[in-house]
Design a protein around this motif. Structure first.
Motif, PDB file in Angstrom:
ATOM      1  N   MET A  48       0.838  -1.183   0.000  1.00 25.08           N
ATOM      2  CA  MET A  48       0.000   0.000   0.000  1.00 25.08           C
ATOM      3  C   MET A  48       0.873   1.232   0.000  1.00 25.08           C
ATOM      4  O   MET A  48       1.897   1.295   0.651  1.00 25.08           O
ATOM      5  CB  MET A  48      -0.880  -0.005   1.255  1.00 25.08           C
ATOM      6  CG  MET A  48      -1.666   1.243   1.440  1.00 25.08           C
ATOM      7  SD  MET A  48      -2.464   1.242   3.044  1.00 25.08           S
ATOM      8  CE  MET A  48      -3.359   2.748   2.894  1.00 25.08           C
ATOM      9  N   PHE A  49       0.422   2.262  -0.741  1.00 25.38           N
ATOM     10  CA  PHE A  49       1.107   3.545  -0.747  1.00 25.38           C
ATOM     11  C   PHE A  49       0.220   4.568  -0.066  1.00 25.38           C
ATOM     12  O   PHE A  49      -0.844   4.920  -0.575  1.00 25.38           O
ATOM     13  CB  PHE A  49       1.349   3.999  -2.192  1.00 25.38           C
ATOM     14  CG  PHE A  49       2.572   3.412  -2.791  1.00 25.38           C
ATOM     15  CD1 PHE A  49       3.791   3.532  -2.160  1.00 25.38           C
ATOM     16  CD2 PHE A  49       2.509   2.746  -3.997  1.00 25.38           C
ATOM     17  CE1 PHE A  49       4.931   3.011  -2.725  1.00 25.38           C
ATOM     18  CE2 PHE A  49       3.640   2.220  -4.559  1.00 25.38           C
ATOM     19  CZ  PHE A  49       4.855   2.351  -3.933  1.00 25.38           C
ATOM     20  N   VAL A  83       2.415   0.696  -9.791  1.00 20.96           N
ATOM     21  CA  VAL A  83       1.662  -0.432 -10.351  1.00 20.96           C
ATOM     22  C   VAL A  83       2.320  -1.749  -9.947  1.00 20.96           C
ATOM     23  O   VAL A  83       1.636  -2.708  -9.570  1.00 20.96           O
ATOM     24  CB  VAL A  83       1.565  -0.308 -11.885  1.00 20.96           C
ATOM     25  CG1 VAL A  83       0.870  -1.532 -12.485  1.00 20.96           C
ATOM     26  CG2 VAL A  83       0.795   0.961 -12.264  1.00 20.96           C
ATOM     27  N   VAL A  84       3.645  -1.800  -9.998  1.00 18.87           N
ATOM     28  CA  VAL A  84       4.350  -3.005  -9.563  1.00 18.87           C
ATOM     29  C   VAL A  84       4.119  -3.244  -8.074  1.00 18.87           C
ATOM     30  O   VAL A  84       3.833  -4.373  -7.640  1.00 18.87           O
ATOM     31  CB  VAL A  84       5.858  -2.886  -9.860  1.00 18.87           C
ATOM     32  CG1 VAL A  84       6.627  -4.038  -9.218  1.00 18.87           C
ATOM     33  CG2 VAL A  84       6.097  -2.847 -11.372  1.00 18.87           C
ATOM     34  N   HIS A  85       4.215  -2.179  -7.285  1.00 20.01           N
ATOM     35  CA  HIS A  85       4.060  -2.298  -5.836  1.00 20.01           C
ATOM     36  C   HIS A  85       2.687  -2.873  -5.472  1.00 20.01           C
ATOM     37  O   HIS A  85       2.589  -3.847  -4.711  1.00 20.01           O
ATOM     38  CB  HIS A  85       4.238  -0.921  -5.200  1.00 20.01           C
ATOM     39  CG  HIS A  85       4.240  -0.922  -3.709  1.00 20.01           C
ATOM     40  ND1 HIS A  85       5.382  -0.793  -2.962  1.00 20.01           N
ATOM     41  CD2 HIS A  85       3.227  -1.027  -2.806  1.00 20.01           C
ATOM     42  CE1 HIS A  85       5.084  -0.821  -1.673  1.00 20.01           C
ATOM     43  NE2 HIS A  85       3.775  -0.960  -1.558  1.00 20.01           N
ATOM     44  N   GLU A  86       1.639  -2.288  -6.018  1.00 18.70           N
ATOM     45  CA  GLU A  86       0.291  -2.721  -5.624  1.00 18.70           C
ATOM     46  C   GLU A  86      -0.037  -4.113  -6.141  1.00 18.70           C
ATOM     47  O   GLU A  86      -0.783  -4.861  -5.491  1.00 18.70           O
ATOM     48  CB  GLU A  86      -0.746  -1.703  -6.102  1.00 18.70           C
ATOM     49  CG  GLU A  86      -0.564  -0.301  -5.537  1.00 18.70           C
ATOM     50  CD  GLU A  86      -0.471  -0.256  -4.015  1.00 18.70           C
ATOM     51  OE1 GLU A  86      -1.090  -1.109  -3.347  1.00 18.70           O
ATOM     52  OE2 GLU A  86       0.218   0.627  -3.502  1.00 18.70           O
ATOM     53  N   PHE A 123       8.233  -6.483   0.945  1.00 16.92           N
ATOM     54  CA  PHE A 123       8.255  -7.323  -0.244  1.00 16.92           C
ATOM     55  C   PHE A 123       7.715  -6.584  -1.468  1.00 16.92           C
ATOM     56  O   PHE A 123       8.261  -6.700  -2.568  1.00 16.92           O
ATOM     57  CB  PHE A 123       7.450  -8.598   0.004  1.00 16.92           C
ATOM     58  CG  PHE A 123       8.150  -9.585   0.892  1.00 16.92           C
ATOM     59  CD1 PHE A 123       8.708 -10.739   0.375  1.00 16.92           C
ATOM     60  CD2 PHE A 123       8.264  -9.366   2.257  1.00 16.92           C
ATOM     61  CE1 PHE A 123       9.371 -11.660   1.191  1.00 16.92           C
ATOM     62  CE2 PHE A 123       8.916 -10.274   3.086  1.00 16.92           C
ATOM     63  CZ  PHE A 123       9.468 -11.418   2.552  1.00 16.92           C
ATOM     64  N   ALA A 124       6.644  -5.808  -1.295  1.00 19.44           N
ATOM     65  CA  ALA A 124       6.106  -5.036  -2.420  1.00 19.44           C
ATOM     66  C   ALA A 124       7.100  -3.979  -2.881  1.00 19.44           C
ATOM     67  O   ALA A 124       7.227  -3.709  -4.075  1.00 19.44           O
ATOM     68  CB  ALA A 124       4.775  -4.398  -2.023  1.00 19.44           C
ATOM     69  N   SER A 125       7.819  -3.371  -1.931  1.00 20.09           N
ATOM     70  CA  SER A 125       8.817  -2.372  -2.291  1.00 20.09           C
ATOM     71  C   SER A 125      10.002  -3.011  -3.009  1.00 20.09           C
ATOM     72  O   SER A 125      10.538  -2.458  -3.978  1.00 20.09           O
ATOM     73  CB  SER A 125       9.298  -1.627  -1.038  1.00 20.09           C
ATOM     74  OG  SER A 125       8.231  -0.906  -0.448  1.00 20.09           O
TER      75      SER A 125
END
Length: 499
Positions: free
Chosen positions: A1-2, A317-320, A344-346
């Motif tokens: 999440m951002f 887009v990659v992160h989410e 992990f998303a980062s």
């Protein structure tokens, strides 16, 4: 999440409530606990039952933000249940349990229900709640997560949002499948999770029906009503690829579309790293107002238009979409374990950069390690235990990603991929803890990793150079020219952290 987020001010009060309640022992009669046992947010979720399905039927009027609905919850008591709590903030009109009228009381987001008969452990139970309200006017403990826009609303938030549009067991430990049917005035688009199964119109109103058949945490269920340009195409692996762009994006529209339309490509890339995509649909929604963050709503991330103010943004887009594996399929067992989502998303952003020639993961590690001096407060927040006020601190994201690269440096590329793919496979549709991940990493790599994880996740201060910490000597000074990816990642994270 951002995002940047103000966490629930009532946590202390909820904690006191949870401590006063003692769940009944299995096989005995008693009320379910009013909390799921989360150390950070003791009042979130409930005990005494397990939800398998939500059927949410709503009627929503954007003109005055009025919502009325009926939610049917299919659950199984985990004890002989004499009373139970649901997390809910709107006005409750009636509650039925197994078809019979039940007594209820409401205090903040705690809806306490006393069924007319004790619910036997392991039995099939249904809870039907009728309700209404104007969600944007409902405030509990200083929180008003419902976002009203000029043409509708966004039910998007973390860790709390579901209580403002449907009653439930609001904790990632209790996942369920969802049917969501929302009736809105003709000409209003309504988006939710999963697949759009059928729409129908009558007397100036249209009912949109959405279904997700994979286990979903309550905060990852979402609803967006408004004026959107919607499209359903074929995405990766032949799945439905559903997008929605606010008609008011204006100059942001091109950059938003240039980013979100690449979602199938991103999912294929992540599948190559992480294994099979865990859900039945994919896509994205971009709002034009009311939202200053992005959230990994299951199957359909939601993005603020602000992410595209400088042009296309693949980092977000990659992160989410990485969150579809880390956070959605494998969720945190408690909110202390948030590193398992955000770190992990980062790091997925770094791997995308490495794949596309805008900076290797090592170059990005070196840059961020060198850019934070030893006395920077950044190093005082522990990704493995950030505290409830720092769940979304930049250290959870950036130091979190650095932790994974340090692990890569210690165990090697092949072992890291094996660890990660095994984790998402074994934990699919369930929850996990940092301690479980560390144990798996040691088991799969055959290495003792206590020093690495203790230093990076649980020790304040800048991790020192060393083989055991995964910090090479090259990281002590920034490159003359930082990787190209840094500019996009930094802009994205600046919006994320409100800096």
């Amino acid at each position: 999440m951002f995002r940047r987020h103000g966490l629930r001010a009532t946590a202390a009060a909820c904690c006191a409530t949870a401590l006063l309640a003692t769940p009944a022992l299995a096989g005995s009669d008693g009320p379910g606990a009013p909390g799921a046992g989360d150390d950070y947010f003791p009042g979130y979720g409930n005990g005494g039952y397990d939800v398998s399905h939500y059927d949410i039927q709503l009627r929503y009027q954007p003109a005055d933000d009025h919502l009325q609905g009926t939610t049917t919850i299919v659950a199984k008591p985990t004890q002989n249940l004499t009373a139970f709590d649901l997390d809910f903030a709107l006005t409750t009109k009636s509650v039925r349990v197994n078809g019979l009228a039940a007594k209820f009381s409401q205090n903040g987001t705690e809806l306490t229900v006393t069924p007319p008969k004790t619910l036997p452990e392991g039995s099939l139970a249904t809870f039907v709640v009728e309700y209404e309200g104007v969600p944007s006017t409902v405030e509990v403990g200083g929180l008003k997560p419902w976002i009203r826009t000029s043409d509708g609303a966004l039910a998007v938030g973390e860790p709390e949002i579901s209580s403002w549009w449907f009653p439930g067991n609001d904790h990632p430990r209790d996942k369920a499948t969802f049917d969501v049917a929302v009736t809105v005035p003709d000409g209003t688009e309504l988006l939710s999770n999963g697949v759009n199964t059928r729409n129908s119109s009558l007397a100036g109103w249209t009912t949109w029906r959405w279904r997700t058949t994979k286990p979903t945490a309550t905060y990852l269920a979402f609803m967006a009503a408004g004026q959107y340009e919607t499209s359903t195409k074929t995405g990766a692996f032949g799945q439905p690829f559903v997008t929605a762009y606010s008609e008011k994006l204006g100059d942001f529209a091109g950059a938003a579309e240039a980013s979100v339309e690449r979602t199938p490509e991103v999912i294929e890339f992540l599948t190559g790293l992480l294994g099979e995509y865990p859900f039945e649909a994919q896509g994205g929604l971009v709002s034009s107002e009311g939202l200053n963050f992005a959230l990994e709503n299951q199957t359909r991330p939601t993005y603020s238009h602000l992410f595209f103010r400088y042009g296309a943004n693949m980092s977000v887009v990659v992160h989410e979409n990485a969150h579809q594996w880390f956070g959605d399929s494998v969720s945190v067992d408690t909110w202390r374990n948030i590193w398992l989502n955000e770190g992990f998303a980062s790091y997925a952003e770094w791997l995308w950069s490495e794949q596309h020639g805008t900076g290797t993961a090592q170059e990005l590690f070196d840059h961020y390690y060198a850019s934070h001096p030893a006395d920077d407060p950044f190093w005082q927040v522990l990704p493995g235990d950030p505290g409830p006020k720092n769940v979304f601190h930049k250290a959870v994201y950036d130091r979190g990603a650095m932790t994974l690269h340090a692990l890569r440096n210690v165990v090697g590329d092949v072992a890291l991929r094996d660890i990660v793919r095994t984790w998402v496979s074994q934990k699919r549709y369930s929850t996990g803890t940092i301690e479980e991940f560390i144990a798996l990493a040691e088991q799969r790599s055959g290495k003792q990793l206590d020093e690495l994880f203790k230093t990076w996740l649980f020790t304040k201060g800048k991790p020192p150079v060393g083989e055991a910490t995964g910090v090479p000597a090259s990281a002590t000074h920034a490159a003359v020219a930082p990787p190209k990816a840094v500019a996009e990642i930094d802009r994205t994270h600046a919006l994320l952290h409100g800096h």
